[in-house]
Design a protein around this motif. Sequence first.
Motif, mmCIF file in Angstrom:
data_model
loop_
_atom_site.group_PDB
_atom_site.id
_atom_site.type_symbol
_atom_site.label_atom_id
_atom_site.label_comp_id
_atom_site.label_asym_id
_atom_site.label_seq_id
_atom_site.Cartn_x
_atom_site.Cartn_y
_atom_site.Cartn_z
ATOM 1 N N THR A 53 -11.572 -1.590 3.207
ATOM 2 C CA THR A 53 -12.622 -2.566 3.516
ATOM 3 C C THR A 53 -12.224 -3.432 4.702
ATOM 4 O OG1 THR A 53 -13.266 -2.615 1.196
ATOM 5 C CG2 THR A 53 -14.011 -4.435 2.563
ATOM 6 N N THR A 54 -10.981 -3.886 4.710
ATOM 7 C CA THR A 54 -10.501 -4.739 5.798
ATOM 8 C C THR A 54 -10.507 -3.986 7.116
ATOM 9 O OG1 THR A 54 -9.121 -5.943 4.242
ATOM 10 C CG2 THR A 54 -8.580 -6.175 6.568
ATOM 11 N N ARG B 257 -2.115 0.039 -9.677
ATOM 12 C CA ARG B 257 -1.913 -0.968 -8.641
ATOM 13 C C ARG B 257 -2.344 -0.436 -7.274
ATOM 14 N NH1 ARG B 257 3.792 -3.632 -8.636
ATOM 15 N NH2 ARG B 257 2.883 -4.689 -10.402
ATOM 16 N N TRP B 258 -2.206 0.856 -7.050
ATOM 17 C CA TRP B 258 -2.493 1.447 -5.752
ATOM 18 C C TRP B 258 -3.973 1.411 -5.418
ATOM 19 C CZ3 TRP B 258 -5.216 6.089 -4.759
ATOM 20 C CH2 TRP B 258 -5.198 6.498 -3.443
ATOM 21 N N TRP B 259 -4.847 1.676 -6.386
ATOM 22 C CA TRP B 259 -6.274 1.812 -6.097
ATOM 23 C C TRP B 259 -6.894 0.544 -5.520
ATOM 24 C CZ3 TRP B 259 -9.312 5.499 -4.871
ATOM 25 C CH2 TRP B 259 -10.690 5.308 -4.883
ATOM 26 N N PRO B 260 -6.721 -0.646 -6.131
ATOM 27 C CA PRO B 260 -7.314 -1.847 -5.526
ATOM 28 C C PRO B 260 -6.739 -2.161 -4.141
ATOM 29 C CG PRO B 260 -6.417 -2.362 -7.698
ATOM 30 C CD PRO B 260 -6.117 -0.938 -7.422
ATOM 31 N N LEU B 261 -5.443 -1.892 -3.948
ATOM 32 C CA LEU B 261 -4.852 -2.113 -2.630
ATOM 33 C C LEU B 261 -5.464 -1.182 -1.594
ATOM 34 C CD1 LEU B 261 -1.105 -2.566 -3.568
ATOM 35 C CD2 LEU B 261 -2.587 -4.269 -2.518
ATOM 36 N N ARG B 262 -5.718 0.045 -1.987
ATOM 37 C CA ARG B 262 -6.354 1.010 -1.089
ATOM 38 C C ARG B 262 -7.751 0.543 -0.722
ATOM 39 N NH1 ARG B 262 -10.009 5.032 -1.392
ATOM 40 N NH2 ARG B 262 -9.707 6.859 -0.084
ATOM 41 N N GLN B 263 -8.528 0.127 -1.723
ATOM 42 C CA GLN B 263 -9.897 -0.331 -1.479
ATOM 43 C C GLN B 263 -9.898 -1.551 -0.554
ATOM 44 O OE1 GLN B 263 -11.338 2.590 -2.567
ATOM 45 N NE2 GLN B 263 -13.039 1.195 -2.829
ATOM 46 N N LEU C 111 0.816 -1.214 0.000
ATOM 47 C CA LEU C 111 0.000 0.000 0.000
ATOM 48 C C LEU C 111 0.852 1.268 0.000
ATOM 49 C CD1 LEU C 111 -2.869 1.107 0.097
ATOM 50 C CD2 LEU C 111 -2.721 1.046 2.578
ATOM 51 N N LEU C 112 1.927 1.259 0.741
ATOM 52 C CA LEU C 112 2.751 2.466 0.851
ATOM 53 C C LEU C 112 3.651 2.698 -0.345
ATOM 54 C CD1 LEU C 112 3.802 2.229 4.586
ATOM 55 C CD2 LEU C 112 1.952 3.558 3.595
ATOM 56 N N PHE C 113 3.990 1.649 -1.077
ATOM 57 C CA PHE C 113 4.964 1.790 -2.140
ATOM 58 C C PHE C 113 4.404 1.575 -3.531
ATOM 59 C CE2 PHE C 113 7.172 0.542 1.715
ATOM 60 C CZ PHE C 113 7.994 1.647 1.869
#
Length: 139
Positions: free
Chosen positions: A91-92, A81-87, A74-76
């Motif tokens: 959610t988690t 790639r960033w958007w799905p990791l953020r979502q 998420l940080l790197f």
Amino acid sequence: MGTGSALFLPPHPRLLPQLRKKYGPVFTVHLGPRRVVVLWGYDAVKEALEDLADNFGGRGTLAALGEALQGFGLLFSDGERWWPLRQFSLTTLQDLDSGKQSIEEQVQAEARCLVAEFRQTEVSPFGPTFFLSHSACNT
């Protein structure tokens, strides 16, 4: 936009103001192999972040972590790639916050699984690195 190389410029507290006077409010300085764009003043920063957000919205890489992580995490991560990791992260975290399962319960459950895995190894002594890394990832 002007350019300069920090390796060949004398160290001086007035270096950046001198470059700003010579090249304007947006200029580039090379710090070793890395190109750094300098935005000088409120108007230059506002234009870059509001009007040209797509051009200035990326993240730089960290030499120490960039190659090891390859843009994951998420940080790197950056861009698509960033958007799905953020979502996924949001959610988690919301699920944890809503009381579906507390982090303490998750850690306790994973600790029980870890102890069970340790007991299944009938080798003494053994290296726990594999089990610990999987346990940390599961949590």
